[in-house]
Design a protein around this motif. Structure first.
Motif, PDB file in Angstrom:
ATOM      1  N   SER A  25      -4.347 -10.460   1.089  1.00  0.00           N
ATOM      2  CA  SER A  25      -3.844 -10.229  -0.262  1.00  0.00           C
ATOM      3  C   SER A  25      -3.544  -8.748  -0.476  1.00  0.00           C
ATOM      4  O   SER A  25      -4.250  -7.876   0.019  1.00  0.00           O
ATOM      5  CB  SER A  25      -4.861 -10.703  -1.294  1.00  0.00           C
ATOM      6  OG  SER A  25      -6.024  -9.907  -1.225  1.00  0.00           O
ATOM      7  N   VAL A  26      -2.477  -8.503  -1.197  1.00  0.00           N
ATOM      8  CA  VAL A  26      -2.077  -7.143  -1.559  1.00  0.00           C
ATOM      9  C   VAL A  26      -2.011  -7.105  -3.076  1.00  0.00           C
ATOM     10  O   VAL A  26      -1.103  -7.651  -3.680  1.00  0.00           O
ATOM     11  CB  VAL A  26      -0.707  -6.776  -0.944  1.00  0.00           C
ATOM     12  CG1 VAL A  26      -0.319  -5.371  -1.337  1.00  0.00           C
ATOM     13  CG2 VAL A  26      -0.728  -6.936   0.559  1.00  0.00           C
ATOM     14  N   ASN A  27      -3.018  -6.500  -3.676  1.00  0.00           N
ATOM     15  CA  ASN A  27      -3.102  -6.463  -5.131  1.00  0.00           C
ATOM     16  C   ASN A  27      -2.453  -5.202  -5.657  1.00  0.00           C
ATOM     17  O   ASN A  27      -2.963  -4.108  -5.450  1.00  0.00           O
ATOM     18  CB  ASN A  27      -4.566  -6.521  -5.582  1.00  0.00           C
ATOM     19  CG  ASN A  27      -5.230  -7.801  -5.143  1.00  0.00           C
ATOM     20  OD1 ASN A  27      -4.609  -8.847  -5.165  1.00  0.00           O
ATOM     21  ND2 ASN A  27      -6.480  -7.713  -4.734  1.00  0.00           N
ATOM     22  N   MET A  28      -1.308  -5.365  -6.321  1.00  0.00           N
ATOM     23  CA  MET A  28      -0.622  -4.245  -6.958  1.00  0.00           C
ATOM     24  C   MET A  28       0.282  -4.789  -8.052  1.00  0.00           C
ATOM     25  O   MET A  28       0.653  -5.951  -8.034  1.00  0.00           O
ATOM     26  CB  MET A  28       0.167  -3.406  -5.954  1.00  0.00           C
ATOM     27  CG  MET A  28       1.245  -4.143  -5.196  1.00  0.00           C
ATOM     28  SD  MET A  28       2.215  -3.137  -4.056  1.00  0.00           S
ATOM     29  CE  MET A  28       1.005  -2.482  -2.983  1.00  0.00           C
ATOM     30  N   ILE A  64      11.912  -4.285   4.962  1.00  0.00           N
ATOM     31  CA  ILE A  64      10.701  -5.089   4.767  1.00  0.00           C
ATOM     32  C   ILE A  64       9.621  -4.647   5.748  1.00  0.00           C
ATOM     33  O   ILE A  64       8.454  -4.482   5.369  1.00  0.00           O
ATOM     34  CB  ILE A  64      11.008  -6.592   4.900  1.00  0.00           C
ATOM     35  CG1 ILE A  64      11.933  -7.034   3.761  1.00  0.00           C
ATOM     36  CG2 ILE A  64       9.730  -7.418   4.906  1.00  0.00           C
ATOM     37  CD1 ILE A  64      12.518  -8.412   3.945  1.00  0.00           C
ATOM     38  N   ILE A  65      10.003  -4.421   7.002  1.00  0.00           N
ATOM     39  CA  ILE A  65       9.035  -3.951   7.996  1.00  0.00           C
ATOM     40  C   ILE A  65       8.519  -2.567   7.619  1.00  0.00           C
ATOM     41  O   ILE A  65       7.330  -2.281   7.750  1.00  0.00           O
ATOM     42  CB  ILE A  65       9.665  -3.970   9.408  1.00  0.00           C
ATOM     43  CG1 ILE A  65       9.911  -5.411   9.836  1.00  0.00           C
ATOM     44  CG2 ILE A  65       8.792  -3.237  10.413  1.00  0.00           C
ATOM     45  CD1 ILE A  65      10.715  -5.566  11.104  1.00  0.00           C
ATOM     46  N   GLY A  66       9.396  -1.703   7.111  1.00  0.00           N
ATOM     47  CA  GLY A  66       8.964  -0.386   6.656  1.00  0.00           C
ATOM     48  C   GLY A  66       7.964  -0.472   5.516  1.00  0.00           C
ATOM     49  O   GLY A  66       6.985   0.276   5.468  1.00  0.00           O
ATOM     50  N   ALA A  67       8.172  -1.410   4.586  1.00  0.00           N
ATOM     51  CA  ALA A  67       7.228  -1.596   3.479  1.00  0.00           C
ATOM     52  C   ALA A  67       5.899  -2.149   3.986  1.00  0.00           C
ATOM     53  O   ALA A  67       4.831  -1.755   3.495  1.00  0.00           O
ATOM     54  CB  ALA A  67       7.830  -2.527   2.428  1.00  0.00           C
ATOM     55  N   ILE A  68       5.942  -3.040   4.966  1.00  0.00           N
ATOM     56  CA  ILE A  68       4.711  -3.567   5.551  1.00  0.00           C
ATOM     57  C   ILE A  68       3.933  -2.444   6.235  1.00  0.00           C
ATOM     58  O   ILE A  68       2.706  -2.373   6.139  1.00  0.00           O
ATOM     59  CB  ILE A  68       5.018  -4.731   6.522  1.00  0.00           C
ATOM     60  CG1 ILE A  68       5.501  -5.945   5.723  1.00  0.00           C
ATOM     61  CG2 ILE A  68       3.812  -5.087   7.373  1.00  0.00           C
ATOM     62  CD1 ILE A  68       6.014  -7.097   6.582  1.00  0.00           C
ATOM     63  N   VAL A  69       4.649  -1.552   6.910  1.00  0.00           N
ATOM     64  CA  VAL A  69       3.998  -0.400   7.540  1.00  0.00           C
ATOM     65  C   VAL A  69       3.342   0.479   6.477  1.00  0.00           C
ATOM     66  O   VAL A  69       2.220   0.979   6.670  1.00  0.00           O
ATOM     67  CB  VAL A  69       5.014   0.401   8.388  1.00  0.00           C
ATOM     68  CG1 VAL A  69       4.465   1.759   8.789  1.00  0.00           C
ATOM     69  CG2 VAL A  69       5.424  -0.393   9.606  1.00  0.00           C
ATOM     70  N   LEU A  70       3.995   0.654   5.334  1.00  0.00           N
ATOM     71  CA  LEU A  70       3.400   1.445   4.254  1.00  0.00           C
ATOM     72  C   LEU A  70       2.136   0.787   3.715  1.00  0.00           C
ATOM     73  O   LEU A  70       1.168   1.484   3.392  1.00  0.00           O
ATOM     74  CB  LEU A  70       4.408   1.653   3.129  1.00  0.00           C
ATOM     75  CG  LEU A  70       5.534   2.638   3.407  1.00  0.00           C
ATOM     76  CD1 LEU A  70       6.480   2.698   2.214  1.00  0.00           C
ATOM     77  CD2 LEU A  70       4.987   4.005   3.728  1.00  0.00           C
ATOM     78  N   VAL A  73      -0.551   1.501   6.374  1.00  0.00           N
ATOM     79  CA  VAL A  73      -0.992   2.899   6.334  1.00  0.00           C
ATOM     80  C   VAL A  73      -1.857   3.133   5.094  1.00  0.00           C
ATOM     81  O   VAL A  73      -2.871   3.830   5.155  1.00  0.00           O
ATOM     82  CB  VAL A  73       0.213   3.864   6.388  1.00  0.00           C
ATOM     83  CG1 VAL A  73      -0.182   5.290   6.061  1.00  0.00           C
ATOM     84  CG2 VAL A  73       0.883   3.778   7.731  1.00  0.00           C
ATOM     85  N   GLY A  74      -1.464   2.539   3.977  1.00  0.00           N
ATOM     86  CA  GLY A  74      -2.253   2.673   2.765  1.00  0.00           C
ATOM     87  C   GLY A  74      -3.644   2.075   2.916  1.00  0.00           C
ATOM     88  O   GLY A  74      -4.641   2.634   2.449  1.00  0.00           O
ATOM     89  N   ARG A  75      -3.729   0.942   3.613  1.00  0.00           N
ATOM     90  CA  ARG A  75      -5.043   0.335   3.866  1.00  0.00           C
ATOM     91  C   ARG A  75      -5.878   1.196   4.800  1.00  0.00           C
ATOM     92  O   ARG A  75      -7.095   1.300   4.635  1.00  0.00           O
ATOM     93  CB  ARG A  75      -4.863  -1.066   4.466  1.00  0.00           C
ATOM     94  CG  ARG A  75      -4.221  -2.057   3.542  1.00  0.00           C
ATOM     95  CD  ARG A  75      -5.274  -2.849   2.821  1.00  0.00           C
ATOM     96  NE  ARG A  75      -4.716  -3.654   1.774  1.00  0.00           N
ATOM     97  CZ  ARG A  75      -4.596  -4.977   1.825  1.00  0.00           C
ATOM     98  NH1 ARG A  75      -4.983  -5.637   2.888  1.00  0.00           N
ATOM     99  NH2 ARG A  75      -4.077  -5.619   0.804  1.00  0.00           N
TER     100      ARG A  75
END
Length: 80
Positions: A25-28, A64-70, A73-75
């Motif tokens: 889950s990505v809560n934002m 989309i892959i770039g956002a997944i990488v972000l 990295v944030g995690r």
């Protein structure tokens, strides 16, 4: 003005897709999702910049892959 609106709409779509495909889950909120999508597009653009400015499916997938990488990295940094 149209460029800003299109960046917000595409950022929202890319951010939602990145959150959907990311395992777990990505809560934002909505604004963070839009910023995630815009950031993912910028990351993908920096990695794959070849001067092409028109729409293509590979660019959307790279965004989309770039956002997944972000998200990843944030995690790792403990942000999310």
């Amino acid at each position: 003005m149209i460029n800003i609106i299109s960046a917000i709409i595409s950022g929202l779509i890319i951010g939602v897709l990145a959150r959907f495909f990311y395992p777990g889950s990505v809560n934002m909120g909505w604004i963070a999702t839009i910023l995630l999508g815009i950031g993912g597009s910028l990351v993908a653009g920096l990695v794959t910049s070849r001067g092409a400015g028109d729409f293509n499916r590979a660019g959307c997938l790279a965004s989309i892959i770039g956002a997944i990488v972000l998200i990843f990295v944030g995690r790792l940094l403990g942000v999310g």
